[in-house]
Design a protein around this motif. Structure first.
Motif, PDB file in Angstrom:
ATOM      1  N   VAL A  80       0.843  -1.197   0.000  1.00  0.00           N
ATOM      2  CA  VAL A  80       0.000   0.000   0.000  1.00  0.00           C
ATOM      3  C   VAL A  80       0.878   1.247   0.000  1.00  0.00           C
ATOM      4  O   VAL A  80       0.634   2.194  -0.748  1.00  0.00           O
ATOM      5  CB  VAL A  80      -0.979   0.002   1.199  1.00  0.00           C
ATOM      6  CG1 VAL A  80      -1.688   1.344   1.331  1.00  0.00           C
ATOM      7  CG2 VAL A  80      -2.005  -1.114   1.030  1.00  0.00           C
ATOM      8  N   ARG A  81       1.908   1.229   0.800  1.00  0.00           N
ATOM      9  CA  ARG A  81       2.841   2.374   0.821  1.00  0.00           C
ATOM     10  C   ARG A  81       3.498   2.566  -0.545  1.00  0.00           C
ATOM     11  O   ARG A  81       3.694   3.699  -0.986  1.00  0.00           O
ATOM     12  CB  ARG A  81       3.895   2.188   1.899  1.00  0.00           C
ATOM     13  CG  ARG A  81       3.376   2.497   3.271  1.00  0.00           C
ATOM     14  CD  ARG A  81       4.480   2.543   4.290  1.00  0.00           C
ATOM     15  NE  ARG A  81       3.931   2.911   5.590  1.00  0.00           N
ATOM     16  CZ  ARG A  81       4.487   2.603   6.736  1.00  0.00           C
ATOM     17  NH1 ARG A  81       5.611   1.928   6.773  1.00  0.00           N
ATOM     18  NH2 ARG A  81       3.931   2.973   7.872  1.00  0.00           N
ATOM     19  N   THR A  87       2.450   7.831  -6.611  1.00  0.00           N
ATOM     20  CA  THR A  87       1.675   9.014  -7.001  1.00  0.00           C
ATOM     21  C   THR A  87       1.950  10.221  -6.110  1.00  0.00           C
ATOM     22  O   THR A  87       1.448  11.309  -6.382  1.00  0.00           O
ATOM     23  CB  THR A  87       0.164   8.703  -6.973  1.00  0.00           C
ATOM     24  OG1 THR A  87      -0.201   8.282  -5.662  1.00  0.00           O
ATOM     25  CG2 THR A  87      -0.195   7.643  -7.993  1.00  0.00           C
ATOM     26  N   ASP A  88       2.742  10.032  -5.088  1.00  0.00           N
ATOM     27  CA  ASP A  88       2.998  11.104  -4.138  1.00  0.00           C
ATOM     28  C   ASP A  88       3.548  12.384  -4.788  1.00  0.00           C
ATOM     29  O   ASP A  88       3.049  13.471  -4.478  1.00  0.00           O
ATOM     30  CB  ASP A  88       3.928  10.616  -3.033  1.00  0.00           C
ATOM     31  CG  ASP A  88       3.901  11.528  -1.832  1.00  0.00           C
ATOM     32  OD1 ASP A  88       2.800  11.723  -1.270  1.00  0.00           O
ATOM     33  OD2 ASP A  88       4.959  12.062  -1.459  1.00  0.00           O
ATOM     34  N   PRO A  89       4.536  12.308  -5.679  1.00  0.00           N
ATOM     35  CA  PRO A  89       5.045  13.552  -6.279  1.00  0.00           C
ATOM     36  C   PRO A  89       3.956  14.333  -7.041  1.00  0.00           C
ATOM     37  O   PRO A  89       3.895  15.558  -6.941  1.00  0.00           O
ATOM     38  CB  PRO A  89       6.145  13.078  -7.238  1.00  0.00           C
ATOM     39  CG  PRO A  89       6.555  11.750  -6.702  1.00  0.00           C
ATOM     40  CD  PRO A  89       5.323  11.151  -6.101  1.00  0.00           C
ATOM     41  N   GLN A  90       3.100  13.614  -7.759  1.00  0.00           N
ATOM     42  CA  GLN A  90       2.008  14.268  -8.471  1.00  0.00           C
ATOM     43  C   GLN A  90       1.067  14.952  -7.486  1.00  0.00           C
ATOM     44  O   GLN A  90       0.663  16.101  -7.691  1.00  0.00           O
ATOM     45  CB  GLN A  90       1.193  13.254  -9.273  1.00  0.00           C
ATOM     46  CG  GLN A  90       1.904  12.673 -10.467  1.00  0.00           C
ATOM     47  CD  GLN A  90       1.043  11.582 -11.076  1.00  0.00           C
ATOM     48  OE1 GLN A  90       0.977  10.477 -10.534  1.00  0.00           O
ATOM     49  NE2 GLN A  90       0.382  11.883 -12.173  1.00  0.00           N
ATOM     50  N   THR A  96      -2.388  21.880  -1.949  1.00  0.00           N
ATOM     51  CA  THR A  96      -1.772  22.865  -1.072  1.00  0.00           C
ATOM     52  C   THR A  96      -1.067  22.104   0.052  1.00  0.00           C
ATOM     53  O   THR A  96      -1.358  20.917   0.274  1.00  0.00           O
ATOM     54  CB  THR A  96      -2.840  23.796  -0.442  1.00  0.00           C
ATOM     55  OG1 THR A  96      -3.666  23.020   0.432  1.00  0.00           O
ATOM     56  CG2 THR A  96      -3.681  24.495  -1.499  1.00  0.00           C
ATOM     57  N   PRO A  97      -0.163  22.758   0.777  1.00  0.00           N
ATOM     58  CA  PRO A  97       0.497  22.051   1.889  1.00  0.00           C
ATOM     59  C   PRO A  97      -0.490  21.471   2.907  1.00  0.00           C
ATOM     60  O   PRO A  97      -0.294  20.364   3.401  1.00  0.00           O
ATOM     61  CB  PRO A  97       1.382  23.129   2.518  1.00  0.00           C
ATOM     62  CG  PRO A  97       1.678  24.064   1.385  1.00  0.00           C
ATOM     63  CD  PRO A  97       0.420  24.085   0.553  1.00  0.00           C
ATOM     64  N   LYS A 104      -1.855  12.794   3.566  1.00  0.00           N
ATOM     65  CA  LYS A 104      -0.934  11.889   4.252  1.00  0.00           C
ATOM     66  C   LYS A 104      -1.642  11.189   5.408  1.00  0.00           C
ATOM     67  O   LYS A 104      -1.427   9.992   5.625  1.00  0.00           O
ATOM     68  CB  LYS A 104       0.303  12.647   4.744  1.00  0.00           C
ATOM     69  CG  LYS A 104       1.247  12.987   3.613  1.00  0.00           C
ATOM     70  CD  LYS A 104       2.559  13.668   3.961  1.00  0.00           C
ATOM     71  CE  LYS A 104       2.912  13.968   5.332  1.00  0.00           C
ATOM     72  NZ  LYS A 104       4.195  14.688   5.502  1.00  0.00           N
ATOM     73  N   GLN A 105      -2.512  11.889   6.131  1.00  0.00           N
ATOM     74  CA  GLN A 105      -3.276  11.274   7.215  1.00  0.00           C
ATOM     75  C   GLN A 105      -4.237  10.215   6.676  1.00  0.00           C
ATOM     76  O   GLN A 105      -4.364   9.136   7.255  1.00  0.00           O
ATOM     77  CB  GLN A 105      -4.073  12.337   7.983  1.00  0.00           C
ATOM     78  CG  GLN A 105      -3.230  13.287   8.775  1.00  0.00           C
ATOM     79  CD  GLN A 105      -4.060  14.420   9.380  1.00  0.00           C
ATOM     80  OE1 GLN A 105      -5.273  14.464   9.240  1.00  0.00           O
ATOM     81  NE2 GLN A 105      -3.386  15.354  10.033  1.00  0.00           N
ATOM     82  N   ILE A 106      -4.906  10.539   5.570  1.00  0.00           N
ATOM     83  CA  ILE A 106      -5.839   9.590   4.948  1.00  0.00           C
ATOM     84  C   ILE A 106      -5.092   8.341   4.503  1.00  0.00           C
ATOM     85  O   ILE A 106      -5.545   7.214   4.709  1.00  0.00           O
ATOM     86  CB  ILE A 106      -6.582  10.249   3.759  1.00  0.00           C
ATOM     87  CG1 ILE A 106      -7.516  11.354   4.271  1.00  0.00           C
ATOM     88  CG2 ILE A 106      -7.345   9.215   2.939  1.00  0.00           C
ATOM     89  CD1 ILE A 106      -8.054  12.256   3.164  1.00  0.00           C
ATOM     90  N   ARG A 107      -3.929   8.541   3.903  1.00  0.00           N
ATOM     91  CA  ARG A 107      -3.135   7.408   3.429  1.00  0.00           C
ATOM     92  C   ARG A 107      -2.594   6.579   4.584  1.00  0.00           C
ATOM     93  O   ARG A 107      -2.532   5.353   4.496  1.00  0.00           O
ATOM     94  CB  ARG A 107      -2.005   7.904   2.526  1.00  0.00           C
ATOM     95  CG  ARG A 107      -2.512   8.340   1.169  1.00  0.00           C
ATOM     96  CD  ARG A 107      -1.398   8.840   0.316  1.00  0.00           C
ATOM     97  NE  ARG A 107      -1.788   8.820  -1.088  1.00  0.00           N
ATOM     98  CZ  ARG A 107      -1.006   9.207  -2.069  1.00  0.00           C
ATOM     99  NH1 ARG A 107       0.206   9.660  -1.807  1.00  0.00           N
ATOM    100  NH2 ARG A 107      -1.412   9.158  -3.317  1.00  0.00           N
TER     101      ARG A 107
END
Length: 119
Positions: A80-81, A87-90, A96-97, A104-107
């Motif tokens: 999962v990670r 897709t994290d860079p996209q 927004t920050p 990140k919390q949802i993931r």
């Protein structure tokens, strides 16, 4: 012979009809989950246009990992990670920050759920 052909065609038609809603439901489920995440992130229409396809592609992959009983908890978490890292860079470039932190919390919750076997 003619009756045999009609029987085969009828059986195939019924089978196709029975299978179609399942695949549509799976796609619909992924899209509704992606929509829910988009709503949680409070995306602008421009962001939704870019993010929803990414999320819609991720959701079924993560669900498949969660439901794969042949994987250990650690393997599920790692897989999962790995999906999220792809897709994290996209995502970071579009959000927004504050939205990115929320993602990140949802993931993180998705990773925890995959280990616990929740969908």
């Amino acid at each position: 012979m003619k009756n045999h052909i009609h029987l085969v065609i009828s059986a195939l038609s019924i089978a196709m009809f029975a299978l179609a809603p399942t695949s549509f439901a799976q796609k619909g489920g992924a899209m509704s989950k992606a929509q829910a995440i988009a709503q949680e992130l409070n995306l602008t229409p421009q962001q939704k246009e870019k993010i929803l396809p990414i999320l819609a592609a991720e959701v079924p992959k993560v669900a498949a990992i969660k439901n794969d009983n042949s994987l250990s908890r650690l393997q599920k978490m790692q897989q999962v990670r790995a999906i999220h890292q792809q897709t994290d860079p996209q995502m970071k470039s579009i959000l927004t920050p504050e939205q990115y932190e929320k993602l990140k919390q949802i993931r993180l919750q998705a990773v925890k759920d995959s280990v616990q076997g929740r969908a």
